[in-house]
Design a protein around this motif. Structure first.
Motif, PDB file in Angstrom:
ATOM      1  N   SER A 164       0.837  -1.216   0.000  1.00 17.98           N
ATOM      2  CA  SER A 164       0.000   0.000   0.000  1.00 17.98           C
ATOM      3  C   SER A 164       0.864   1.254   0.000  1.00 17.98           C
ATOM      4  O   SER A 164       0.561   2.226  -0.698  1.00 17.98           O
ATOM      5  CB  SER A 164      -0.927  -0.014   1.212  1.00 17.98           C
ATOM      6  N   LYS A 190      -4.742   2.593   2.675  1.00 14.78           N
ATOM      7  CA  LYS A 190      -4.407   2.605   4.101  1.00 14.78           C
ATOM      8  C   LYS A 190      -3.123   1.813   4.386  1.00 14.78           C
ATOM      9  O   LYS A 190      -2.947   0.697   3.906  1.00 14.78           O
ATOM     10  CB  LYS A 190      -5.570   1.997   4.882  1.00 14.78           C
ATOM     11  N   THR A 225      -4.837  -3.982   4.442  1.00 12.75           N
ATOM     12  CA  THR A 225      -5.673  -3.855   3.251  1.00 12.75           C
ATOM     13  C   THR A 225      -6.587  -5.070   3.153  1.00 12.75           C
ATOM     14  O   THR A 225      -6.119  -6.204   3.220  1.00 12.75           O
ATOM     15  CB  THR A 225      -4.787  -3.771   1.987  1.00 12.75           C
ATOM     16  N   ASP A 270      -3.742  -2.342  -5.632  1.00 16.52           N
ATOM     17  CA  ASP A 270      -3.206  -2.791  -4.348  1.00 16.52           C
ATOM     18  C   ASP A 270      -4.138  -3.877  -3.822  1.00 16.52           C
ATOM     19  O   ASP A 270      -5.355  -3.758  -3.921  1.00 16.52           O
ATOM     20  CB  ASP A 270      -3.175  -1.599  -3.386  1.00 16.52           C
TER      21      ASP A 270
HETATM   22 MG   LIG Z   1      -1.878  -2.949   2.267  1.00 18.98          MG
END
Ligand SMILES: [Mg+2]
Ligand SMILES: Nc1nc2c(ncn2[C@@H]2O[C@H](COP(=O)(O)OP(=O)(O)OP(=O)(O)O)[C@@H](O)[C@H]2O)c(=O)[nH]1
Length: 365
Positions: free
Chosen positions: A76, A88, A96, A115
């Motif tokens: 991330s 985040k 995540t 992501d």
């Molecule tokens: Mg992540």
């Protein structure tokens, strides 16, 4: 016996069998049977589960890249560094939990980067969000492996997990053609010397996949697993790039030692301290193999300012799709100047493949 029991039995059989010249044939058959059962199991499971299996993401831009890595390696953080996204970041695992998209704008190309939640060993057999996460990679143009500088062996796990769900990383589709015939049994026609599989094993594996009459043309020195891939027919072949993250925590000697010891190449970066990020962008762009195509109007004026960004091997159809969905039906022919044609202004059709820096005029009805 149901499918799960059959699978278990074959897996046990495989574990018990010693690998040597004598058992090669037997093992090849077992593996082929196993792959077939797994496919059947998959199909019945996805029927039961309906369509809510995968994450719902819309592909956009000129290409899609997915970030695959263990939890907390910095996926991330990297996405946020490469794109406009704000995914985040957390100092704990599984921060995540969903797919987070971002767009990397580089040299005129819009590269979608996704992501994903972290992958753990066993993900492909359903651990965690595993299977759903892994299947997002199926539609990617490039897999970006993210590994932690202190856990570089993780890459092998990731490749294995992807492999288990039919994603072949950095492999080419095996050159095998199966032409069904109405009689005459199975004929194996290799155009190269086969050193990893016998013609008999090719025939026996084909029979497992209910092929009784066919001509099997083999143009690569394939393994039994590659033959099974062809027979199964739902494998995808995707290139990869590996990012070694958190190099801010080590010295250059450490990184050099890694590059000598590991069996893969990597781009060393620090997502957090922004080290080597521009070089990574360039690598991603290069690995995606874009070509630029310039549009020339009917009056002869060429737009060199804004090239169309296309993938390698793109054809005239891809140009049409980029401009307007309906244009393909209106097209009479295209005129092309550049490396893909013998002479400038050559007339070509929808399936003509373009090359980098070609110039094109679309002639519509
Ligand atoms: Mg992540
Ligand atoms: N030292 C250092 N720490 C980093 C770097 N990149 C990320 N981190 C830290 O590593 C932790 C995990 O970062 P994330 O970006 O959330 O990792 P992730 O891979 O997305 O994690 P999951 O979503 O849980 O799979 C955070 O505490 C980050 O601050 C880096 O380049 N160097």
């Amino acid at each position: 016996m149901g499918i799960p029991e059959k699978i278990k039995k074959i897996e046990e059989d495989l574990r018990r069998t010693q690998v040597n010249k004598k058992t090669e044939h037997h093992i090849g058959l077992l593996r082929a049977k196993l792959a077939k059962l797994r496919k059947e199991q998959e199909e019945s499971q996805s029927k039961k589960a309906g369509t809510s299996q995968g994450f719902d993401i819309k592909k956009s831009g000129d290409a899609t890249v997915v970030l695959i890595g263990l939890p907390s390696v910095g996926k991330s953080t990297l996405l946020n560094r490469l794109t406009n996204a704000k995914s985040k970041v957390g100092a704990y695992q599984f921060t995540t939990l969903d797919v987070v998209p971002g767009v990397l704008d580089y040299k005129g190309a819009k590269i979608q980067i996704l992501d994903l939640p972290g992958i753990i060993e066993g993900a492909s057999s359903g651990k965690g969000l595993g299977k759903r996460v892994l299947s997002v990679a199926r539609s990617a143009d490039l897999i970006l492996f993210v590994v932690d500088v202190f856990q570089p062996e993780a890459r092998n796990i990731l490749v294995r997990e992807l492999n288990n769900i039919g994603i072949r990383v950095d492999e080419k589709p095996p050159k095998v053609v199966i032409e069904r015939t109405s009689s005459g049994g199975i004929m194996v026609a290799p155009t190269v010397k086969l050193t990893k599989i016998s013609e008999q094993l090719v025939k026996d594996i084909a029979k497992i996949y209910d092929i009784d009459n066919a001509r099997i043309i083999i143009r690569d020195d394939i393994t039994d697993e590659q033959l099974v891939d062809v027979l199964t027919g739902n494998r995808v072949y995707i290139p990869s790039l590996t990012v070694m993250n958190k190099i801010d925590l080590v010295n250059s000697g450490f990184t050099n030692e890694l590059s000598m010891r590991l069996n893969y190449k990597f781009v060393p970066v620090s997502a957090e301290s922004s080290i080597n990020i521009e070089a990574l962008k360039e690598e991603i762009y290069g690995r995606l193999g874009f070509i630029r195509v310039y549009m020339r109007r009917r009056d002869g004026e060429t737009d060199f300012q804004e090239p169309l960004i296309l993938r390698q091997n793109a054809d005239v159809m891809a140009v049409c799709d980029k401009i307007h969905r309906a244009i393909k039906d209106e097209l009479r022919y295209a005129l092309v100047w550049g490396k893909s044609v013998k002479f400038g202004g050559q007339k070509v059709g929808l399936t003509h493949r373009l090359m980098d820096e070609d110039i094109i005029t679309l002639v519509t009805k």
